[in-house]
Design a protein around this motif. Structure first.
Motif, mmCIF file in Angstrom:
data_model
loop_
_atom_site.group_PDB
_atom_site.id
_atom_site.type_symbol
_atom_site.label_atom_id
_atom_site.label_comp_id
_atom_site.label_asym_id
_atom_site.label_seq_id
_atom_site.Cartn_x
_atom_site.Cartn_y
_atom_site.Cartn_z
ATOM 1 N N UNK A 48 3.301 -5.180 5.481
ATOM 2 C CA UNK A 48 2.549 -6.203 4.755
ATOM 3 C C UNK A 48 3.441 -6.894 3.750
ATOM 4 N N UNK A 49 3.174 -8.172 3.541
ATOM 5 C CA UNK A 49 3.899 -8.899 2.489
ATOM 6 C C UNK A 49 3.542 -8.259 1.148
ATOM 7 N N UNK A 50 4.522 -8.021 0.306
ATOM 8 C CA UNK A 50 4.270 -7.301 -0.949
ATOM 9 C C UNK A 50 3.786 -8.209 -2.084
ATOM 10 N N UNK A 51 2.637 -8.809 -1.915
ATOM 11 C CA UNK A 51 2.078 -9.645 -2.971
ATOM 12 C C UNK A 51 1.437 -8.749 -4.038
ATOM 13 N N UNK A 59 -1.387 1.084 -3.813
ATOM 14 C CA UNK A 59 -0.400 1.385 -4.854
ATOM 15 C C UNK A 59 0.661 2.420 -4.464
ATOM 16 N N UNK A 60 0.333 3.347 -3.590
ATOM 17 C CA UNK A 60 1.284 4.401 -3.226
ATOM 18 C C UNK A 60 1.938 4.167 -1.876
ATOM 19 N N UNK A 61 1.829 2.954 -1.384
ATOM 20 C CA UNK A 61 2.367 2.618 -0.065
ATOM 21 C C UNK A 61 3.899 2.574 -0.115
ATOM 22 N N UNK A 62 4.563 3.236 0.847
ATOM 23 C CA UNK A 62 6.025 3.138 0.880
ATOM 24 C C UNK A 62 6.472 1.730 1.261
ATOM 25 N N UNK A 69 18.117 -7.900 7.121
ATOM 26 C CA UNK A 69 18.161 -9.145 6.370
ATOM 27 C C UNK A 69 16.816 -9.578 5.815
ATOM 28 N N UNK A 70 15.768 -8.843 6.126
ATOM 29 C CA UNK A 70 14.433 -9.193 5.636
ATOM 30 C C UNK A 70 14.253 -8.726 4.197
ATOM 31 N N UNK A 71 13.257 -9.311 3.542
ATOM 32 C CA UNK A 71 12.870 -8.844 2.213
ATOM 33 C C UNK A 71 12.060 -7.558 2.366
ATOM 34 N N UNK A 72 11.987 -6.797 1.286
ATOM 35 C CA UNK A 72 11.242 -5.548 1.271
ATOM 36 C C UNK A 72 9.746 -5.827 1.468
ATOM 37 N N UNK A 73 9.107 -5.064 2.342
ATOM 38 C CA UNK A 73 7.676 -5.181 2.632
ATOM 39 C C UNK A 73 7.007 -3.826 2.403
ATOM 40 N N UNK A 74 5.681 -3.839 2.326
ATOM 41 C CA UNK A 74 4.921 -2.591 2.269
ATOM 42 C C UNK A 74 4.825 -2.036 3.686
ATOM 43 N N UNK A 75 5.248 -0.802 3.872
ATOM 44 C CA UNK A 75 5.233 -0.153 5.181
ATOM 45 C C UNK A 75 3.946 0.652 5.292
ATOM 46 N N UNK A 76 3.001 0.148 6.061
ATOM 47 C CA UNK A 76 1.679 0.755 6.164
ATOM 48 C C UNK A 76 1.697 1.796 7.277
ATOM 49 N N UNK A 77 1.605 3.053 6.885
ATOM 50 C CA UNK A 77 1.567 4.140 7.861
ATOM 51 C C UNK A 77 0.296 4.960 7.657
#
Length: 107
Positions: A48-51, A59-62, A69-77
């Protein structure tokens, strides 16, 4: 490796209360809500885009990088075990992002 169509079908089914659409791009997928790219699916993982709204909803999403080369995103597992939280986060992303620019008419 690339994302499989089965993964996209499963995600869209899990998040069915939202009118999400997907588009294949370079072997991976982008997920759209209200005409805005709200998430990427790369190597069968949901990013997910980290807006600010998404970060507050999860809040605790890695975090992780969907591709080099991508920007950091929320990794939903683990959050996918509670689809309502992910749906709230996706709605927050769409609300935080600006409206898509209108396409220029072809000349």
């Amino acid at each position: 490796m690339g994302t499989t169509a089965d993964t996209i079908d499963r995600l869209l089914d899990t998040l069915a209360p939202l009118p999400l659409t997907s588009r294949k791009m370079f072997g991976e997928y982008a997920l759209y809500l209200d005409g805005k790219v709200v998430a990427l699916v790369c190597d069968d993982l949901l990013y997910l885009k980290p807006t600010p709204g998404a970060t507050a909803a999860l809040p605790d999403c890695p975090t992780g990088y969907p591709y080099p080369g991508a920007k950091l995103h929320l990794l939903v597992t683990d959050a996918l075990d509670d689809p309502d939280r992910v749906i709230s986060a996706l709605k927050a992303v769409a609300a935080d992002l600006p409206a898509p620019k209108p396409k220029k008419p072809k000349t």
